[in-house]
Every structure is written in structure tokens, then in C-alpha cells.
Design an enzyme around this catalytic site. Structure first.
Site, PDB file in Angstrom:
ATOM      1  N   HIS A  97      13.322 -47.154  -2.741  1.00 28.02           N
ATOM      2  CA  HIS A  97      13.064 -45.718  -2.898  1.00 28.02           C
ATOM      3  C   HIS A  97      13.020 -44.968  -1.572  1.00 28.02           C
ATOM      4  O   HIS A  97      12.992 -43.743  -1.561  1.00 28.02           O
ATOM      5  CB  HIS A  97      11.749 -45.500  -3.659  1.00 28.02           C
ATOM      6  CG  HIS A  97      11.850 -45.865  -5.098  1.00 28.02           C
ATOM      7  ND1 HIS A  97      12.043 -44.947  -6.093  1.00 28.02           N
ATOM      8  CD2 HIS A  97      11.836 -47.069  -5.714  1.00 28.02           C
ATOM      9  CE1 HIS A  97      12.127 -45.556  -7.258  1.00 28.02           C
ATOM     10  NE2 HIS A  97      11.994 -46.858  -7.061  1.00 28.02           N
ATOM     11  N   ARG A 149       3.057 -35.205   0.039  1.00 28.06           N
ATOM     12  CA  ARG A 149       1.968 -36.098   0.394  1.00 28.06           C
ATOM     13  C   ARG A 149       1.732 -35.891   1.886  1.00 28.06           C
ATOM     14  O   ARG A 149       2.682 -35.650   2.637  1.00 28.06           O
ATOM     15  CB  ARG A 149       2.428 -37.544   0.153  1.00 28.06           C
ATOM     16  CG  ARG A 149       1.544 -38.284  -0.777  1.00 28.06           C
ATOM     17  CD  ARG A 149       2.058 -39.640  -1.178  1.00 28.06           C
ATOM     18  NE  ARG A 149       3.336 -40.045  -0.657  1.00 28.06           N
ATOM     19  CZ  ARG A 149       3.519 -40.619   0.524  1.00 28.06           C
ATOM     20  NH1 ARG A 149       2.492 -40.834   1.324  1.00 28.06           N
ATOM     21  NH2 ARG A 149       4.725 -40.985   0.910  1.00 28.06           N
ATOM     22  N   LYS A 185       6.871 -36.208   6.588  1.00 29.61           N
ATOM     23  CA  LYS A 185       7.185 -35.000   5.810  1.00 29.61           C
ATOM     24  C   LYS A 185       7.397 -33.765   6.689  1.00 29.61           C
ATOM     25  O   LYS A 185       7.768 -32.710   6.186  1.00 29.61           O
ATOM     26  CB  LYS A 185       6.102 -34.735   4.760  1.00 29.61           C
ATOM     27  CG  LYS A 185       5.900 -35.883   3.774  1.00 29.61           C
ATOM     28  CD  LYS A 185       7.036 -35.990   2.752  1.00 29.61           C
ATOM     29  CE  LYS A 185       6.785 -37.099   1.745  1.00 29.61           C
ATOM     30  NZ  LYS A 185       7.849 -37.226   0.750  1.00 29.61           N
ATOM     31  N   ASP A 241      13.291 -38.577   4.382  1.00 31.59           N
ATOM     32  CA  ASP A 241      12.789 -38.800   3.033  1.00 31.59           C
ATOM     33  C   ASP A 241      13.845 -39.558   2.250  1.00 31.59           C
ATOM     34  O   ASP A 241      15.034 -39.218   2.329  1.00 31.59           O
ATOM     35  CB  ASP A 241      12.523 -37.436   2.370  1.00 31.59           C
ATOM     36  CG  ASP A 241      11.323 -37.477   1.444  1.00 31.59           C
ATOM     37  OD1 ASP A 241      11.012 -38.570   0.947  1.00 31.59           O
ATOM     38  OD2 ASP A 241      10.710 -36.422   1.228  1.00 31.59           O
ATOM     39  N   ALA A 256      12.128 -31.174  -4.202  1.00 36.94           N
ATOM     40  CA  ALA A 256      13.287 -30.267  -4.155  1.00 36.94           C
ATOM     41  C   ALA A 256      13.914 -30.143  -5.545  1.00 36.94           C
ATOM     42  O   ALA A 256      14.246 -29.046  -6.003  1.00 36.94           O
ATOM     43  CB  ALA A 256      14.314 -30.801  -3.155  1.00 36.94           C
ATOM     44  N   GLU A 312      12.490 -30.929  -8.477  1.00 39.46           N
ATOM     45  CA  GLU A 312      11.551 -30.388  -9.461  1.00 39.46           C
ATOM     46  C   GLU A 312      11.484 -28.859  -9.350  1.00 39.46           C
ATOM     47  O   GLU A 312      11.371 -28.158 -10.352  1.00 39.46           O
ATOM     48  CB  GLU A 312      10.158 -31.006  -9.243  1.00 39.46           C
ATOM     49  CG  GLU A 312      10.138 -32.495  -9.610  1.00 39.46           C
ATOM     50  CD  GLU A 312       8.860 -33.205  -9.171  1.00 39.46           C
ATOM     51  OE1 GLU A 312       7.957 -32.547  -8.613  1.00 39.46           O
ATOM     52  OE2 GLU A 312       8.774 -34.429  -9.385  1.00 39.46           O
TER      53      GLU A 312
HETATM   54  C1  GDG Z   1       9.144 -42.040  -2.767  1.00 37.29           C
HETATM   55  C2  GDG Z   1      10.092 -41.675  -1.620  1.00 37.29           C
HETATM   56  C3  GDG Z   1      11.613 -40.600  -3.275  1.00 37.29           C
HETATM   57  C4  GDG Z   1       3.083 -34.156  -5.468  1.00 37.29           C
HETATM   58  N1  GDG Z   1       1.959 -33.451  -5.389  1.00 37.29           N
HETATM   59  C5  GDG Z   1       1.448 -33.381  -6.624  1.00 37.29           C
HETATM   60  C6  GDG Z   1       2.307 -34.056  -7.481  1.00 37.29           C
HETATM   61  N2  GDG Z   1       3.315 -34.543  -6.741  1.00 37.29           N
HETATM   62  C7  GDG Z   1       4.449 -35.306  -7.235  1.00 37.29           C
HETATM   63  C8  GDG Z   1       5.710 -34.500  -7.187  1.00 37.29           C
HETATM   64  C9  GDG Z   1       6.772 -35.573  -7.074  1.00 37.29           C
HETATM   65  C10 GDG Z   1       6.045 -36.699  -6.352  1.00 37.29           C
HETATM   66  O1  GDG Z   1       4.663 -36.421  -6.404  1.00 37.29           O
HETATM   67  C11 GDG Z   1       6.446 -36.800  -4.878  1.00 37.29           C
HETATM   68  O2  GDG Z   1       7.696 -37.364  -4.810  1.00 37.29           O
HETATM   69  P1  GDG Z   1       8.588 -37.417  -3.502  1.00 37.29           P
HETATM   70  O3  GDG Z   1       9.950 -37.784  -3.873  1.00 37.29           O
HETATM   71  O4  GDG Z   1       8.518 -36.090  -2.845  1.00 37.29           O
HETATM   72  O5  GDG Z   1       7.896 -38.465  -2.502  1.00 37.29           O
HETATM   73  P2  GDG Z   1       7.186 -39.954  -2.488  1.00 37.29           P
HETATM   74  O6  GDG Z   1       5.974 -39.966  -3.310  1.00 37.29           O
HETATM   75  O7  GDG Z   1       7.010 -40.260  -1.056  1.00 37.29           O
HETATM   76  O8  GDG Z   1       8.228 -40.996  -3.164  1.00 37.29           O
HETATM   77  C12 GDG Z   1      10.863 -40.425  -1.965  1.00 37.29           C
HETATM   78  C13 GDG Z   1      10.674 -41.098  -4.368  1.00 37.29           C
HETATM   79  O9  GDG Z   1       9.979 -42.278  -3.945  1.00 37.29           O
HETATM   80  C14 GDG Z   1      11.448 -41.435  -5.654  1.00 37.29           C
HETATM   81  O10 GDG Z   1      12.364 -42.454  -5.442  1.00 37.29           O
HETATM   82  O11 GDG Z   1      12.144 -39.363  -3.672  1.00 37.29           O
HETATM   83  O12 GDG Z   1      11.766 -40.114  -0.939  1.00 37.29           O
HETATM   84  O13 GDG Z   1       9.348 -41.495  -0.426  1.00 37.29           O
HETATM   85  O14 GDG Z   1       7.161 -36.027  -8.330  1.00 37.29           O
HETATM   86  O15 GDG Z   1       5.805 -33.733  -8.353  1.00 37.29           O
HETATM   87  N3  GDG Z   1       2.096 -34.139  -8.802  1.00 37.29           N
HETATM   88  C15 GDG Z   1       0.995 -33.542  -9.291  1.00 37.29           C
HETATM   89  N4  GDG Z   1       0.097 -32.894  -8.508  1.00 37.29           N
HETATM   90  C16 GDG Z   1       0.293 -32.792  -7.175  1.00 37.29           C
HETATM   91  O16 GDG Z   1      -0.555 -32.201  -6.477  1.00 37.29           O
HETATM   92  N5  GDG Z   1       0.754 -33.582 -10.618  1.00 37.29           N
END
Ligand code: GDG
Length: 733
Positions: free
Chosen positions: A168, A276, A281, A375, A381, A383
Site C-alpha cells: 500500500h 494522518r 504528509k 504517498d 484526494a 474521496e
Molecule cells: C495507506 C497509504 C494509501 C482520515 N481522517 C479521518 C478519516 N480518514 C480516512 C480517510 C481515508 C484514510 O483515512 C486515509 O487514507 P490515505 O490513503 O490518505 O492514507 P494511509 O492511511 O496512510 O494509507 C496510502 C492507502 O494505504 C490505501 O492503499 O492510499 O498511500 O499510506 O480513507 O477517509 N476517516 C474518518 N475520520 C477522520 O478523521 N472517519
């Protein structure tokens, strides 16, 4: 359930977290992401999820209770990881070594042998649990950087298992990856898989180039041969559940949140950031850009609010505490400098919001500012776009997020370029609605097509058995039944001719040609074949005669060296040079040219044989080697036109040789002899063997060793060890 095999999803954490509270254990299912994406998969096949439940439990009774509930209500199998190794594995190796290194922060990565040992130990705990629950035919889908050794560990125990691995996070350039002291082990760990998936083409390319540079493994169209197995490497950019965001936008709860937000921000534009709290980031850099924007554009004061949501992460780690302090200070500084009564430029929230509130923020935001320094993908992005089904809104996206490969219509920025981000903000805030839609609608269409369900199905599809590509002359893979037929034919015949290539057929390629000497087992097998009076065994190789003599001179076989230029029958005291029409002295004329390429290509070397000269570049830097090989061929073509010389390209070698010399012509010496053979076997692996396959009569068993590709051979065997076991069956072992 259905007819599909069971799917075992394996990840560090389960999609449900068990938390100890004063009122006992509580179960918090994780919403979104992987968990949602696999919902639809659950409908089609049995599925269980294996991972850590987020809690250490010592009491056996409590463990049993958790196991029972998780299995029944969440189709999850908890793995209670040994606390002694857990931190070393999780905070240590996974998040203190791999996470920073793979995100291009080598200065943040540390290398501790005991953390690495713990990482391997925990991966082995996962393996043991898999062995307990997996049944033959099950599919295993292993996720992410915490479990990179697991595919190999499982493969050793279950050679027939179907294993998929998905990373990921980014896979870094091989220049970064090679800093890892345990780089070869990690690559081998991953190669236990049948399919390795990445978010972007760039990451897959980096991985393949690390395989080539560190393990010397080549790829062909994303397929890598390791031992007897083919490992596929491919790109599967994860999507989001677009429908879930669209639907959420219409719900009362979200609408109410939206109304509240509008009330508070009134006619101000909203720029949103969601991450996060992690150094990858680019949060501090982004705040600086916003600062720059405000200082350059005073007319936007009071007209814009940056809502910054930072989700707490790894709060126990000192680097993350320091980052939090830095962010807090930057926010305070900017708000202090620009804020006025009635206008706070940055609303900063350091917490996890319920889904409805997050969706409302997405919906309310005029601009999403997504500028990670690195990332893997970045779901925020996607969502954000999904929460604007009408195509309004502006996405500013970092070029170093995996998502940028798919979301090219966004305003793409360099996350380190303060000036550029500030300009992009101005562009975004003043963008017409028609431009917004012209940019977003094509992206939305792509997100709808390749959503998270398609992503999961696509990956699992790649794990299903492969249908042979429709190529001409694809050989029939000799399976057990085929080998049985071959054996029957062998046993029932009396005048058998075995034409056997050496390198790549009997032994795998070695980094240095001189290291590929025959082992004891091979020699014994060959001697036993030769001793059988019914056999004529011919070793037919491109090697020079001294090496062949040295390695195989005593086994009593017929030897053909240098692609047919030299032949030695058993009992001969000398080799016989095969004549051609090439003029004497041709080597002297070509030598300077070939030597020039040796000088220009570090690691390459020139080999001279009786009727040929070969330029080898296996040890050269791979890209340079390939480039020079092309240049050399072009150069040679000009020089040797209209001479009885030919150029051949083999595996990492360019060879000029006298025409009329070749394995085909050499093989004819036996085929056209007075003996009528009733069983003919010809085996080889590279282009020089094709000439031999081409002259084989009908009924011969011509077998190409290696993965399927176009060949004049009728059959194929997967690799040298499959060939070895065929030899064993021939001698009756
Ligand atoms: C890894 C990789 C890759 C965030 N704040 C809240 C919340 N979120 C949810 C978002 C999104 C998720 O968390 C964050 O996803 P990301 O993709 O931005 O990042 P990582 O967690 O680091 O994930 C990444 C991912 O795996 C998938 O393969 O894209 O690059 O690092 O879904 O919506 N959700 C809620 N409250 C929040 O305050 N409910």
C-alpha cells in the site's frame, strides 16, 4: 458457499479493533478502505481475515471469547502477537525503518538487527497461523509492508499455495531501497508470492529494477522467473467506494453538518486538508505555502479559511510528538500573524472525526489541498472528488502521491514548491465552475469505473490460474501426464538420442560463467544416462572446449562445444574443428571493435572461441548493457555485411560467428548418421537452441526450458530443476 476457493486476507491489523474499557471489551469495526472493498468479495466467496486485533491478551478464557466473537460476527481470526517482539516489529522495523525509507526519508530510517529479527519472528507467527487455518486451494492475500517476509515463509511450507501480496505504500527507487541492510532478504520474501501488486507503474518499475540490480533477476512483461516459479508483478491502483460518499452526501446527518458548517463559514471559501499526522504528509510545508499565499494575496484575507484535520498517529513515538509540536506552532504563528476579530485563517483539528462529519467537510470544501511529500496512493484526494458527484470543487494534488498517476486533471504541484502551491491556491479559489467540472468529471468517471470493488476483483483475478497467451507456436507445458508419456516412450525404445544443452538447461545461470560448474548429482545422472547402452548422449553447448572438457570430459558423452564449432566423440583424443567458409584472420579485424565495447561498458568482457567471438555483458549495469548491446549489433551489422559471418544475440551476450556453425548443423551430424534413432530428445533454453529445435524430425521430444515464449520446440519445462527431475525419472530414480 460458492464454488470459488476460500480467500484468506492477511494484514497487520484486523478491520475490527478490540478495545478494553471499564465496561469490558468493545469491538470497533474500521469503516472504509479495505474493509468496505472486500464486502462485495465476501458475497462471492468464503473469506476470513487474519490479523492483530489491536490488543494484547494474556488470559486464555478472554482470548477464546475474542476469537469466538470475531469469527462469528466479523469473519476475522485474531492473531495475538507476542508482546515481547511486537514493538520491535511494529514501531521498530515496520514504522522506524521501512516506512521512512520507502517514503524517501532515509534520514529518518534506522537499522537495528534486533528489530529486523523481531520482524521476521512476527512474520513467522503469521505463517504458523496460516498453516493452521489454510486448506489446499485457498487463496491468500497478504497486505502491506509489515508482512513482506510472509510470502516466502508460507511458500516454503506450502509450495502449491496461491499467494498474492499488495503493497500500500510506495516502493522506492532501487537507489534508496539498496540502503536497507536486509534488502535481498526482503526481495526474496516478497518473491514467495505468485502476484505482487503496487499502486502505480512507477513503484512496480522500481521493484523490478531492484530485482534486477540486487538479485540479477530479469523480467519479461512483468513476469519474473525465480527458480521454477513465475512471479507476476502488476499495477492495481486502489479506488474508493464512490457510491458510499455519494449516498452519504444525501443523508440528513451530513446535510445537517453541512448547514452548520455553512453557518460558521458564511461566504468564506473553504480549503480542506485531511491527513494522518505523519512526516510524509507534508503538513508543515503546506502550512508554509498557505502562509505565503496569505502574504502574497491580502485581498483574500477574511475570504478564505483553511480547515486542517490531522488524525493522531503513532502518538507514543518522539518524532511524531515533535512533528505535532511543529504543526501546532506553525498554525499558531499563521493565525497570530493574519487573524482578525471574526476571522481565524486556520481551523485546526487534531482528532479523528466520525464519517458523517468527514463527508460534510469534503462536501463543504471549495478546494482540497492534498500535498503529501510521498504517498502510496492517497485516498483523501479520491474521496474528496467522490463527495462532489456534480463535478464541482478543485483538487490540488501532489505529484509525489500515487494518485497523481490517475488524477492528471487535478492541479498538480510539487509539494516542496511553496510558490507553486500558493499560485495553485489562487487558481483554485478563482476557478470557474465550468473549468472545475471539465477537470473533475473525467476523473470521477474513472473513479466510478475502477472503484475499490473493481480493484479487489482485479487483483484476485490476477491470482487465478493464467490462461496461456494466444501466441503462435506456444509450447505445451510438460505436466505430469506429459512426462509420463515421455517416460513410456523412453522405456520402450532402444536407440535413443539425447541432445542436451548445458547452461540454463542443466544448471541455472550464475553471475560469472565459471561458477556454473556441474554439481555431483548432475554428473552422476549424466554418467548413468551415458552408461545405458541404448543411449547416445550429446552435450551440445555454446561453451568453449576447455571448459566443457574440464567439466564434462570424463562422463563419456559426445561433446559439442562452441555451438557446434568443435566436436569430440567418446574415445577421441582430440576435438575436431568444423570447417566453414570464413576467411582466416577475421577475428583480428573485428577484435578492436569488440574491445572498444569492453572498454566502454564496465563489467563486460570478450570471449574468443574457435569460430566465434562473444561479448558478454551479464555483469554490466543492466540498462547500459542493453544499450551497448544494441549499439554493438548495429555496428557489427555494418562491418560483416556480405561476409560468411553472422551475429547472434543470446542471453546477455552478443556473438559473432562463422556462418554454417550452429547447434542445428551440429545436431544433424547425429540425425543424418547411419543410426536410426527411435527416441530423440532435444532440450535447450535460448535462441542458439532454436536452430537445433528447427531440425528436429517429427516425433522428436523437443523441449524448451523456461517460461513459455515463441519457440520451435514442441514442449516446455518450467526451469532447470524441472529438467533435473526429468533426468532423474529417465534413470529410474
Ligand atoms: C495507506 C497509504 C494509501 C482520515 N481522517 C479521518 C478519516 N480518514 C480516512 C480517510 C481515508 C484514510 O483515512 C486515509 O487514507 P490515505 O490513503 O490518505 O492514507 P494511509 O492511511 O496512510 O494509507 C496510502 C492507502 O494505504 C490505501 O492503499 O492510499 O498511500 O499510506 O480513507 O477517509 N476517516 C474518518 N475520520 C477522520 O478523521 N472517519
Amino acid at each position: 458457499m460458492g464454488k470459488d476457493p476460500k480467500l484468506i486476507v492477511v494484514s497487520n491489523r484486523l478491520p475490527v479493533e478490540v478495545v478494553r474499557t471499564e465496561d469490558g471489551l468493545k469491538y470497533h469495526p474500521a469503516a472504509g478502505g479495505l474493509a468496505t472493498s472486500l464486502q462485495s468479495v465476501r458475497k462471492q466467496r468464503d473469506m476470513v481475515w487474519l490479523g492483530w486485533p489491536g490488543i494484547h491478551v494474556w488470559d486464555d478464557k478472554e482470548r477464546k471469547e475474542i476469537e469466538r466473537r470475531l469469527l462469528k460476527e466479523y469473519e476475522s481470526v485474531p492473531l495475538f502477537l507476542p508482546p515481547s517482539d511486537f514493538d520491535l516489529y511494529y514501531e521498530g522495523f515496520s514504522n522506524g525503518t521501512i516506512w521512512p525509507l520507502f517514503h524517501y526519508f532515509p534520514q529518518n530510517a534506522h537499522y537495528e538487527a534486533r528489530e529486523w529479527s523481531a520482524y521476521k519472528a512476527i512474520n513467522a507467527v503469521f505463517r504458523d497461523k496460516i498453516l493452521e487455518i489454510a486448506r489446499p486451494g485457498d487463496l491468500l492475500w497478504i497486505h502491506d509492508y509489515h508482512l513482506m517476509m510472509l510470502p516466502e515463509l508460507v511458500r516454503e511450507a506450502l509450495p502449491e499455495a496461491k499467494i498474492g501480496f499488495f503493497l500500500h505504500i510506495p516502493f522506492p527507487s532501487s537507489e534508496l531501497f539498496r540502503m536497507l541492510p536486509w534488502r535481498e532478504e526482503i526481495l526474496r520474501g516478497l518473491l514467495g508470492s505468485d502476484l505482487i501488486g503496487f499502486h502505480s507503474h512507477g513503484y512496480a518499475r522500481h521493484f523490478l529494477s531492484s530485482l534486477l540490480r540486487l538479485l540479477g533477476l530479469e523480467q519479461e512483461f512483468g513476469r519474473v522467473i525465480t527458480g521454477d516459479r513465475v512471479v507476476k508483478v502488476d499495477t492495481f491502483p486502489i479506488g474508493v467506494d464512490v457510491g458510499r460518499f455519494e449516498t452519504a452526501m444525501g443523508t440528513k446527518a451530513v446535510q445537517k453538518e453541512l448547514a452548520d458548517l455553512e453557518d460558521q463559514t458564511r461566504d468564506r471559501k473553504i480549503v480542506l486538508t485531511v491527513d494522518r499526522l505523519d512526516f510524509t504528509k507534508g503538513i508543515v510545508e503546506r502550512l508554509e505555502s498557505f502562509d505565503h499565499f496569505l502574504s502574497e494575496n491580502p485581498d483574500w484575507h477574511r475570504r478564505v479559511t483553511l480547515i486542517s484535520l490531522a488524525v493522531p498517529s503513532r502518538t507514543g513515538v518522539p518524532e511524531y510528538q515533535a512533528l505535532k509540536k511543529e504543526v501546532d506552532e506553525a498554525v499558531g504563528r499563521i493565525n497570530g500573524r493574519y487573524g482578525r476579530p471574526g476571522w481565524v485563517p486556520i481551523w485546526y483539528m487534531y482528532r479523528f472525526l466520525p464519517f458523517d462529519r468527514l463527508v460534510a467537510l469534503y462536501g463543504a470544501a471549495d478546494v482540497a489541498l492534498v500535498t503529501p511529500l510521498r504517498d502510496g496512493m492517497n485516498l483523501v484526494a479520491k474521496e474528496y472528488l467522490a463527495a462532489h458527484p456534480d463535478g464541482t470543487g478543485v483538487l490540488i494534488l501532489s505529484e509525489t502521491a500515487g494518485a497523481a498517476e490517475e488524477l492528471g486533471e487535478a492541479l498538480i504541484v510539487n509539494p516542496h514548491d511553496t510558490e507553486q502551491i500558493s499560485e495553485a491556491l489562487l487558481h483554485a479559489l478563482t476557478m470557474s465552475e465550468s473549468e472545475q467540472m471539465a477537470r473533475n468529471l473525467p476523473m470521477l468517471a474513472r473513479l466510478r469505473r475502477y472503484d475499490v470493488v473493481r480493484w479487489a476483483e482485479d487483483f484476485l483475478g490476477g491470482l487465478e490460474p493464467e490462461i496461456a497467451p494466444a501466441k503462435q507456436q506456444v509450447q505445451v507445458r510438460l505436466d505430469e501426464a506429459g512426462l509420463e508419456l515421455l517416460l513410456e516412450a523412453y522405456r520402450s525404445t532402444n536407440r535413443r538420442l539425447l541432445l542436451l544443452d548445458y547452461d540454463g538447461t542443466m544448471v541455472p545461470f550464475a553471475a560469472r560463467p565459471e561458477e556454473a560448474a556441474p554439481d555431483e548429482e548432475l554428473l552422476t545422472l549424466l554418467v548413468r544416462l551415458v552408461k545405458d547402452k541404448k543411449n547416445t548422449v550429446v552435450i551440445i553447448s555454446g561453451r568453449d572446449l576447455e571448459t566443457l572438457q574440464d567439466w564434462l570430459g570424463e562422463i563419456g558423452a559426445d561433446l559439442v562445444a562452441e555451438h557446434g564449432a568443435q566436436i569430440r566423440r567418446p574415445g577421441d583424443t582430440k576435438w575436431t574443428r568444423q570447417t566453414t567458409e570464413a576467411p582466416d584472420g577475421w577475428k583480428g579485424e573485428l577484435r578492436p571493435l569488440l574491445e572498444l565495447y569492453v572498454d566502454r561498458t564496465p563489467g563486460s568482457m570478450l570471449e574468443e572461441k574457435t569460430a566465434s567471438m562473444a561479448w558478454h555483458y551479464r555483469r554490466a549495469e543492466p540498462d547500459l548493457g542493453d544499450l551497448r548491446a544494441k549499439q554493438l549489433m548495429e555496428n557489427l551489422e555494418g562491418v560483416i555485411a556480405n561476409t560468411p559471418l553472422v551475429i547472434m544475440q543470446g542471453s546477455k551476450v552478443v556473438e559473432v560467428k562463422e556462418s554454417g556453425i550452429g547447434k542445428g548443423r551440429a545436431a544433424l551430424r547425429w540425425l543424418d548418421s547411419d543410426t536410426i534413432y527411435d527416441f530423440i530428445l532435444a532440450t535447450g533454453d535460448d535462441v542458439t537452441d532454436e536452430e537445433m529445435f528447427e531440425v528436429m524430425p517429427d516425433g522428436a521430444w523437443s523441449i524448451r526450458i523456461g517460461v513459455d515464449r515463441r519457440s520451435a520446440a514442441k514442449y516446455s519445462l518450467r526451469g532447470t530443476s524441472a529438467f533435473r527431475s526429468m533426468l532423474r525419472s529417465l534413470v529410474g530414480d
